[in-house]
Design an enzyme around this catalytic site. Structure first.
Site, PDB file in Angstrom:
ATOM      1  N   GLU A 284       0.805  -0.989   0.126  1.00 46.42           N
ATOM      2  CA  GLU A 284       0.009  -0.011  -0.035  1.00 46.42           C
ATOM      3  C   GLU A 284       0.829   1.008   0.012  1.00 46.42           C
ATOM      4  O   GLU A 284       0.285   2.337  -0.370  1.00 46.42           O
ATOM      5  CB  GLU A 284      -0.846  -0.033   1.347  1.00 46.42           C
ATOM      6  CG  GLU A 284      -2.441   0.177   0.791  1.00 46.42           C
ATOM      7  CD  GLU A 284      -3.122   0.094   1.884  1.00 46.42           C
ATOM      8  OE1 GLU A 284      -4.459  -0.414   1.803  1.00 46.42           O
ATOM      9  OE2 GLU A 284      -3.158   0.611   3.089  1.00 46.42           O
ATOM     10  N   HIS A 305       6.283 -26.181  -2.521  1.00 45.44           N
ATOM     11  CA  HIS A 305       5.870 -27.395  -3.282  1.00 45.44           C
ATOM     12  C   HIS A 305       4.524 -26.743  -3.979  1.00 45.44           C
ATOM     13  O   HIS A 305       3.593 -27.557  -4.418  1.00 45.44           O
ATOM     14  CB  HIS A 305       5.213 -28.226  -2.102  1.00 45.44           C
ATOM     15  CG  HIS A 305       6.107 -28.745  -1.560  1.00 45.44           C
ATOM     16  ND1 HIS A 305       6.861 -30.241  -2.003  1.00 45.44           N
ATOM     17  CD2 HIS A 305       7.255 -28.599  -0.629  1.00 45.44           C
ATOM     18  CE1 HIS A 305       8.041 -30.607  -1.161  1.00 45.44           C
ATOM     19  NE2 HIS A 305       8.227 -29.664  -0.455  1.00 45.44           N
ATOM     20  N   LYS A 419     -13.872   1.296  -3.534  1.00 43.22           N
ATOM     21  CA  LYS A 419     -14.898   1.805  -2.700  1.00 43.22           C
ATOM     22  C   LYS A 419     -15.753   2.639  -3.519  1.00 43.22           C
ATOM     23  O   LYS A 419     -17.180   2.347  -3.264  1.00 43.22           O
ATOM     24  CB  LYS A 419     -14.350   2.687  -1.485  1.00 43.22           C
ATOM     25  CG  LYS A 419     -13.241   1.959  -0.689  1.00 43.22           C
ATOM     26  CD  LYS A 419     -12.895   2.573   0.488  1.00 43.22           C
ATOM     27  CE  LYS A 419     -11.932   1.963   1.537  1.00 43.22           C
ATOM     28  NZ  LYS A 419     -11.521   3.069   2.403  1.00 43.22           N
TER      29      LYS A 419
HETATM   30  O1  PA5 Z   1      -2.953   1.373   5.822  1.00 38.74           O
HETATM   31  C1  PA5 Z   1      -4.383   2.019   5.904  1.00 38.74           C
HETATM   32  O2  PA5 Z   1      -4.381   3.288   6.198  1.00 38.74           O
HETATM   33  C2  PA5 Z   1      -5.239   1.001   5.368  1.00 38.74           C
HETATM   34  O3  PA5 Z   1      -5.008  -0.207   5.133  1.00 38.74           O
HETATM   35  C3  PA5 Z   1      -6.381   1.171   6.507  1.00 38.74           C
HETATM   36  O4  PA5 Z   1      -5.817   0.662   7.883  1.00 38.74           O
HETATM   37  C4  PA5 Z   1      -7.724   0.247   6.246  1.00 38.74           C
HETATM   38  O5  PA5 Z   1      -8.227   0.787   5.046  1.00 38.74           O
HETATM   39  C5  PA5 Z   1      -8.776   0.480   7.231  1.00 38.74           C
HETATM   40  O6  PA5 Z   1      -8.950   1.672   7.622  1.00 38.74           O
HETATM   41  P1  PA5 Z   1      -9.786   2.294   8.752  1.00 38.74           P
HETATM   42  O7  PA5 Z   1      -9.102   1.997   9.842  1.00 38.74           O
HETATM   43  O8  PA5 Z   1     -10.084   3.588   8.615  1.00 38.74           O
HETATM   44  O9  PA5 Z   1     -11.197   1.379   8.734  1.00 38.74           O
END
Ligand code: PA5
Length: 428
Positions: A284, A305, A419
């Site tokens: 990310e 494997h 989203k």
């Molecule tokens: O690293 C990040 O910011 C994301 O992976 C969030 O943790 C994830 O989208 C969950 O978001 P939230 O804590 O607002 O529900």
């Protein structure tokens, strides 16, 4: 203490290219330390180790100790950075958790109806002595709006209300942003105990906040040692940058020179969820503007494997990162047998740890021999202090390396696209 071995990666670089990358890495490292990087409003994961909040740790430990006394099951409801760190720490340090109380279960990271039905069925099954299970839940969402988590929370909250009536709110713990969002509203309205994710810390960098610390403490893990290990690593890395910059330079070099994937594996089953946490932390953070290495978690030797063939002889477009634990976690040895019917007599008396280690060494030799640059990153032993150190090491590494790519390590604008389409389809 982190052990770092890059010899089987470095041998795939040219000296000049590596030196240039190293200079760039040193600049990125100085940038992160001095706060002069893109996304510098998100460096709170460093701030909390520079000046740990003792009172907050006390509060988390007290709350966790109450939950441990009360609960047979503790549900952690969150997705992405709001659950992966907790899962990694609990799996690494608790081991065979089903034998321990409370059992830690994870929900809110997908929307499968069958999973939730089965979870509720399981919560409703009485214990061996016929008494009902006692359940507590921690909902974790910084935004409070993430659909997977919010929807699961609604369904489980209704179950808590049905099962516990007026006392249901005493069993629900909320971890969210300091202000705003529906979870703050609900905590105010229903009186849930609340923990805060600081504004300057993004989800995937939040494992050392209440996001990871409350579930870890409920699991019986010494969160002070976890923080102590992270603080020690933080202090070391403030002055000694060699490993971070060399690692960042090499990964940057490979990314620039045609590699597409980083297979992140471990021969230690307890580190499996940590490879998942790393997949998110790196993926990310770096996957932006067409850049980055796709992180692929692998569980070894299981996956040798399945994808081992691909790693050995498929396209030469990958690097590999192997996470190791240097000291044995168990003293289990291969039993002696009077007759060597299974042909394993040559292993009699040897530690399983040693055999697994030879599988690791053999894999490094084979994969590097097959043209895959391999990093070996380890910790001395699998305990809270060492794991805390490794977590900070990778947070800093990610910030430095991703800054070298010229993108913001701390945002995730691309995640919004699915989203938007999903909400449109749902008529939100
Ligand atoms: O690293 C990040 O910011 C994301 O992976 C969030 O943790 C994830 O989208 C969950 O978001 P939230 O804590 O607002 O529900």
């Amino acid at each position: 203490m982190i052990t770092f071995n890059s010899e089987n990666a470095r041998r795939f670089t040219d000296e000049n290219g590596f030196r240039n990358a190293l200079k760039k890495a040193a600049g990125a490292y100085r940038g992160v330390l001095s706060g002069k990087v893109a996304g510098n409003e998100w460096l709170g994961w460093r701030r909390i180790l520079d000046d740990p909040d003792d009172a907050e740790l006390d509060r988390i430990e007290q709350c966790a100790s109450q939950i441990r006394k009360q609960a047979d099951i503790f549900i952690v409801c969150g997705i992405g950075g709001s659950y992966m760190g907790a899962k990694a720490v609990v799996q690494a340090l608790r081991g065979g958790q089903t034998l321990q109380k409370p059992e830690i279960l994870f929900a809110g990271h997908q929307m499968g109806g069958r999973y939730l039905e089965q979870l509720i069925d399981y919560l409703e099954q009485p214990k061996a002595d016929g008494s009902p299970k006692s359940v507590c839940m921690n909902v974790i969402s910084k935004s409070g709006t993430t659909l997977e988590t919010a929807l699961t929370f609604r369904i489980l909250r209704n179950w808590f209300d049905r099962s516990y009536g007026d006392s249901a709110p005493e069993r629900i713990f909320v971890t969210t942003a300091p202000s705003g969002g529906v979870l703050n509203d609900m905590a105010g309205l229903f009186g849930y105990e609340k923990f805060v994710i600081p504004d300057d810390i993004g989800g995937r960098f939040s494992v050392l906040t209440p996001v990871g610390l409350l579930p870890a403490s409920v699991a019986g893990i010494d969160i002070r040692l976890l923080i102590e290990g992270a603080v020690t690593q933080f202090r070391t890395c403030e002055t000694r940058a060699d490993e971070i910059t060399e690692y960042a330079a090499l990964r940057y070099y490979f990314q620039k020179n045609g590699k597409k994937l980083d297979v992140i594996g471990s021969f230690e089953p307890g580190l499996q969820s940590l490879t998942g946490w790393l997949q998110q932390l790196l993926g990310e953070s770096e996957g932006k503007e067409g850049k980055g290495l796709f992180p692929v978690p692998a569980a070894y030797s299981t996956d040798l494997h399945s994808i081992g063939q691909m790693i050995q002889q498929g396209p030469r477009n990958m690097i590999e990162t192997l996470l190791a634990v240097e000291e044995p976690l168990s003293d289990l040895t291969v039993s002696e047998e009077a007759q060597d019917t299974d042909g394993l007599g040559y292993l009699s008396g040897r530690l399983l740890y040693d055999i697994n280690r030879q599988a690791l060494n053999g894999t490094v030799e084979a994969h590097a021999g097959g043209g895959v640059p391999v990093f070996l990153i380890g910790i001395r032993s699998l305990d809270a202090r060492n794991l805390g150190g490794l977590i900070y090491f990778y947070q800093l590494f990610t910030a430095v390396y991703v800054s070298m790519l010229g993108v913001n390590p701390f945002d995730q604008p691309g995640v919004e696209d699915y989203k938007k389409a999903m909400y449109r389809n749902l008529g939100a």
